[in-house]
Design a protein around this motif. Sequence first.
Motif, PDB file in Angstrom:
ATOM      1  N   ALA A  57       0.829  -1.207   0.000  1.00  0.00           N
ATOM      2  CA  ALA A  57       0.000   0.000   0.000  1.00  0.00           C
ATOM      3  C   ALA A  57       0.864   1.259   0.000  1.00  0.00           C
ATOM      4  CB  ALA A  57      -0.898   0.008   1.226  1.00  0.00           C
ATOM      5  N   SER A  96       1.534   5.116   1.075  1.00  0.00           N
ATOM      6  CA  SER A  96       1.197   6.068   2.141  1.00  0.00           C
ATOM      7  C   SER A  96       0.413   7.201   1.504  1.00  0.00           C
ATOM      8  CB  SER A  96       2.470   6.662   2.744  1.00  0.00           C
ATOM      9  OG  SER A  96       3.247   5.646   3.318  1.00  0.00           O
ATOM     10  N   ASN A 126       1.463   2.262   5.623  1.00  0.00           N
ATOM     11  CA  ASN A 126       1.014   0.880   5.771  1.00  0.00           C
ATOM     12  C   ASN A 126       1.972   0.031   4.967  1.00  0.00           C
ATOM     13  OD1 ASN A 126      -0.403  -1.561   4.601  1.00  0.00           O
ATOM     14  ND2 ASN A 126      -1.954  -0.914   6.062  1.00  0.00           N
ATOM     15  N   GLY A 186      -4.336  -2.163   2.097  1.00  0.00           N
ATOM     16  CA  GLY A 186      -3.424  -2.141   3.247  1.00  0.00           C
ATOM     17  C   GLY A 186      -3.296  -3.483   3.927  1.00  0.00           C
TER      18      GLY A 186
END
Lengths: 414, 320
Positions: free
Chosen positions: A136, A138, A142, A383
């Motif tokens: 994931a 940012s 994450n 995430g």
Amino acid sequence: MNRETQVLKTDAVTVEAEAAEAPPQPQRQLLALTGNEAVAEAIRQIDPHVCAAYPITPTTQIMQEVAQFIADGRMRAELVPCESEHSAMSACVGAGAAGARVMTATSANGLALMWEVLYIASGMRLPIVMAVGNRALSGPLNIHCDHSDSMGARDSGWIQFYAESVQEAYDNILQAVRIGEHPDVLLPVMCCMDGFLTTHTSENAEILDDAEVRDFLGKYRARYSLLDVDNPVTFGATDLPNAYTEHKYQQVEAMKKADAVIRAVCVEFGAKFGREHGMLEAYCMEDADTAIVVLSSTAGSVADMVDTLRAEGRKVGLLRPRVFRPFPAADVRAALQDLTAVTVLDRSHSFGADGGPLFTEVRTALFDAPHRPRVLGRVYGLGGRAITGGEIRALYDEMETDTAPTFRFVGVRE
Amino acid sequence: MPSAALLEIASRGEPVAGGHRLCSGCGAGVIIRQMLTATDYPTVVSNATGCVEVCTSVYPFTAWNVPWIHNGFENAAATITGAEAAYRAMERRGDVPKRKNKKPMKFIALGGDGGTYDIGLQSLSGALERGHDFVYICYDNGAYMNTGIQRSSASPFGANTTTSPAGVVIQGKQEERKNLTAIAAAHDIPFVATASPGYYMDFTRKVKKALDVNGPAFLNVFAVCPLGWRSEPEDSQILARSSVETCVWPLYEIEDGRFRLTFRPNVKRPVTEYMQLQGRFSHLFKTGNEDMLTHIQERVDAEWEQLLKRDRREREENSE
């Protein structure tokens, strides 16, 4: 991934490949390897001239292993341990322009930091191969899996593979070298696998002999090299409006040609080593009424549910594109057009769009079909959030209703 | 180390062809020509985005008769390290294309002050630290000239740029220049120097030395910009010398950590002599800005004194 799958071959594209009978396969050792370990092993076997990289979770381990291989004298490559991903990709471009075989690895924010140079690498037509452990982007920070990193780079002119398993992650890297370096293609290749779910999960993988890899790849001779001082070449010239469009169009043409080259290399790989991966993988699609389309490791969970539902007598299937760029639109259309409903699972979202990137591609591919199934888009797994069997079952269930919304998030607390 | 004789330099052909689009009187054009005629090594050039890049490479033309690559704005250093690593790896495997000139290949990264002091600083620092065998040459004209004369961290105090304009209440750039040469030297690399094309034998000797040393070298080269400085093109070589004679741009080198001034003016000229030829400083000569002129002179004097002291100290230490 032990299920019997079908490698789709459609009439839409002519496959030119060695139609040789598959030779008897030697007994190969099955090794328990994580995705990172398998990719690092592939890089060792390829032994590129240059690896330039910067550490980032969850792909750090790849270049750590490469560094150890070099330290132990098992590779001859030059490792350029850069101070950022931007510099890592920049060094890859410098090395690629010098005519070197070049590889790197990254994830998430690292890929984002490379962004500018991704386009330069493809615009300069350098067949750099990059492993991406999907993670994931940012913010919020994450480190876990989703596809927001590489999906954001889908328009950067790189070929994109998405591996479901460790085995495929390994095979994709080997094939990527051949595909990218093909004179009709000359494009960089991104080999994606799911962060942690594949990068850090041990699975059985069949590793080829070093000699087999060497023979399969052959030697790379760049047509132009910065090191060819007797024939000096200018790389990265400035384009004015009179030339830029044509240079971009050449990339379009290269991507089109990449489609055929990928198919040919897959067939050759299959004939030589007994493992054939196509542009996409179809599971239980022959008589399916509904199907889920999904990339990478989630296909394993979906296939399990397909087995369960098939045992209950339901005609459900799974379609997993292995190549996202160039997008195999004709194959997707052929595989899905006779169904009643299709749910496309996206592990990233395009904020403000009708749905995620895979959904948009699949829907577009189906627009010209004489009979179109209903196409639903579902965003899941952001995430690193797991998608459960129950949720997958519910996705198949709602395709049999008339009330399912075209788009929704899976498992979100609203 | 002997300097290349002028005749020898003149016989080397033109590594950078005429007909490029740099301005009349551009210092950078002189620099790239002197830089590539300083030696006869087979040389690869990586060029940051900027005036030189844009003006020498408009497709389908190129001024470069040497292998040349432009990647991005901030990554000329990282790019050349990739090429240099490729050279080492390919040389080991016999994969480097054959060449007539059997001397070892050399690698030069070239960038303006924007691409070096500012956006390219990280890339430069990483490349210097990693110890690649290359030379980074910064042509410092003290602003983002290619994008329209915006201030950079190399713009001198008081300079009128489009983002540090001289106005009613603020009189040009209020900050001092970044000392990039010292930052490069802090990487403890084999060779760091300043140079000016006004002192071309000094410059070409330093280029040769920088290419000869094993490992990274950094040259910070004074580049006149008639467009951005609002100076006359015919004054460019005068400015390239005047900057040195006023000690605005002292010439020195740091070889294996040993500092040495490579030029001392017989008579140290006042900075106003240098500044008066440039429109970017014209507001400083107006009534009310005398303090700024005084400040600039004092600052130049103090820096020069420090360099003199360091030169003296290191000479004494090395003669012991």
